[in-house]
Scaffold this active site. Sequence first.
Site, short mmCIF file in Angstrom:
data_model
loop_
_atom_site.label_atom_id
_atom_site.label_comp_id
_atom_site.label_asym_id
_atom_site.label_seq_id
_atom_site.Cartn_x
_atom_site.Cartn_y
_atom_site.Cartn_z
N TRP A 29 55.79 4.15 41.95
CA TRP A 29 55.50 5.49 41.90
C TRP A 29 54.53 5.87 42.90
O TRP A 29 53.38 5.24 43.03
CB TRP A 29 54.68 5.59 40.46
CG TRP A 29 54.49 7.11 40.37
CD1 TRP A 29 53.09 7.62 40.52
CD2 TRP A 29 55.15 8.30 39.62
NE1 TRP A 29 53.26 8.88 40.29
CE2 TRP A 29 54.40 9.39 39.75
CE3 TRP A 29 56.27 8.40 39.10
CZ2 TRP A 29 54.67 10.60 39.33
CZ3 TRP A 29 56.85 9.50 38.80
CH2 TRP A 29 55.89 10.78 38.94
N GLU B 58 57.08 7.38 27.13
CA GLU B 58 55.77 7.27 26.91
C GLU B 58 54.85 7.63 25.83
O GLU B 58 54.33 8.64 25.95
CB GLU B 58 54.91 7.45 28.24
CG GLU B 58 55.62 6.91 29.68
CD GLU B 58 54.96 7.16 30.81
OE1 GLU B 58 53.75 7.48 30.84
OE2 GLU B 58 55.68 7.23 31.91
N ASP C 112 62.29 7.61 30.42
CA ASP C 112 60.78 7.21 30.73
C ASP C 112 59.79 7.84 29.54
O ASP C 112 59.31 8.77 29.57
CB ASP C 112 60.22 8.09 31.89
CG ASP C 112 59.18 7.63 32.54
OD1 ASP C 112 58.11 6.70 31.79
OD2 ASP C 112 58.87 7.83 33.76
N ASP D 210 67.29 7.41 33.66
CA ASP D 210 66.02 6.56 33.31
C ASP D 210 65.51 7.10 32.36
O ASP D 210 64.96 8.47 32.59
CB ASP D 210 65.33 6.57 34.74
CG ASP D 210 64.06 5.76 34.44
OD1 ASP D 210 63.92 4.57 34.21
OD2 ASP D 210 62.87 6.48 34.57
N GLY E 136 61.53 12.60 30.62
CA GLY E 136 60.30 12.27 30.03
C GLY E 136 58.97 12.28 30.92
O GLY E 136 58.66 13.16 31.54
N GLY E 137 58.50 11.19 31.16
CA GLY E 137 57.32 10.90 31.98
C GLY E 137 56.16 11.20 30.95
O GLY E 137 56.21 11.39 29.89
N TRP E 138 54.90 10.92 31.36
CA TRP E 138 53.71 11.18 30.78
C TRP E 138 53.49 12.34 29.91
O TRP E 138 53.31 12.40 28.79
CB TRP E 138 52.43 10.81 31.72
CG TRP E 138 51.04 10.88 30.90
CD1 TRP E 138 50.15 11.76 30.77
CD2 TRP E 138 50.59 9.96 30.04
NE1 TRP E 138 49.06 11.54 30.15
CE2 TRP E 138 49.45 10.46 29.70
CE3 TRP E 138 51.07 8.73 29.65
CZ2 TRP E 138 48.38 9.54 28.62
CZ3 TRP E 138 50.20 8.09 28.88
CH2 TRP E 138 48.74 8.30 28.35
N TYR F 41 51.01 -1.20 36.55
CA TYR F 41 49.75 -0.73 37.27
C TYR F 41 48.94 0.02 35.76
O TYR F 41 49.42 0.11 34.73
CB TYR F 41 50.22 0.17 38.35
CG TYR F 41 51.50 0.99 37.94
CD1 TYR F 41 51.59 1.89 37.34
CD2 TYR F 41 52.68 0.56 38.62
CE1 TYR F 41 52.84 2.68 36.98
CE2 TYR F 41 53.68 1.21 38.45
CZ TYR F 41 53.75 2.35 37.75
OH TYR F 41 54.99 3.14 37.53
N ASP F 42 48.01 0.74 36.40
CA ASP F 42 46.88 1.28 35.42
C ASP F 42 46.51 0.39 34.62
O ASP F 42 45.91 0.88 33.22
CB ASP F 42 47.62 2.64 34.86
CG ASP F 42 48.24 3.61 35.70
OD1 ASP F 42 47.70 3.67 36.73
OD2 ASP F 42 48.93 4.56 35.27
N MET G 59 55.94 -1.03 34.31
CA MET G 59 54.99 -0.16 34.91
C MET G 59 53.76 -1.08 34.93
O MET G 59 52.65 -1.05 34.14
CB MET G 59 54.60 1.04 34.09
CG MET G 59 55.86 2.18 34.12
SD MET G 59 55.38 3.84 33.49
CE MET G 59 55.46 3.26 31.57
#
Length: 406
Positions: free
Chosen positions: A387, A158, A156, A154, A116-118, A238-239, A236
């Site tokens: 990351w 999002e 991910d 994993d 996955g991921g963004w 952060y951001d 996560m």
Amino acid sequence: MRANLILSAAMLAALPVTSVAASEVVGYYPGWKHETFPVSSVDAAKLTMALYAFVDLCWDGKHGNADPAINDVAPCQQPLNGALAWRDEAADGANLRALVALKQQHPQFKVVISVGGWNWSNRFSNVAASAPARANFIASSLQAMRRYGLDGVDLDWEYPGEAGVPCVAGEVCARPEDKQNFVVLARELRAAFDKAGKQDGKRYTITIAAGGNGNYVGDGAWVKELARSLDWINIMAYDYHMPWEKSTGHHAALYADARDPATANGFYASRSVQRYLDAGVTKDKLVLGVPFYGYGWKGCAAGPDGDGQYQLCQGGVTDGIEGGNSYGYGQVLRRGAGYQRYWNASARVPYLYNAAEQVWITYEDPVSLGEKTRYIKQQGLRGAMFWELSADSDGRLLQALSDGMR
């Protein structure tokens, strides 16, 4: 109130460090950067796990993102709904074999594929909602485990219920029932991985990359249920602030700073961890995410303290990674004369400001990582995730993280 917050952070730092059952140091390896950051650059001695980013999901015979500004759509290698889809099967396979080869000298090191991921979370909702697609995903994942000698998956996503990258017209990438479907997907994956692990004589891990804000956790019930099927959750943390905001702010604060308008929303790492603890997730299933990158703003007023902190700006910088507004740690260190480092004693994070250029940068450094590893040990968390590996070109951050987790 600010004095109380500072005192609270100081008191936490003074607490004795407790021992933890496991000290994970988990880093993402961006497969698309293998030419500029080859696997030979990975210091496996300082890692317990590399998360290989990213693998996509197939739907209707294709994968990618229909928005050409994000990714081009490409045909799947295995055109089954829910099957894994590779960016470049030959290159990804070579990278994975090279990472797995590092395990021979470093037995503590594991290699996991991150799905996955963004950019590539747009098919999770469809897959999780379909029993046949979930079965295809599980079968495809096990095939990859055995083909490459991998240690797990994993997830991910999002984000369940609210896709980070919106769908194009006519497509579905988020549903109200996503979170419960995620629980079902993880439960079925756990059962299959446990069965396969008995056959293969190993444990296949399941982790997720999870949001740190209240919208993601919700009332916590679904997260507690999901955690039963997971080895751990990578938060996560952060951001919390991004350069499209009008004012500067720390993107990975550890503790609250009363001067930060986002403090009321709990946009800091220790609050994110507490959300999961309040939901009933045990400490040994929580890994704190840290960034090996920073963000920059331009046209920032100096403000009353002359440091540009929490001040209005004209937007994000455009000289960062791939012409964007983010900087790898090496880029931060190479900023020219005129950049002064400051330290926020409440949030426990550094920042840079150049008064002449009016550029303000939020980032992580070895000192702030020392604060976070101390926090991880004090809280009895499982470890740290970051990351990503290529952003730390000279290895200083990984060294600090590894040292801190010992």
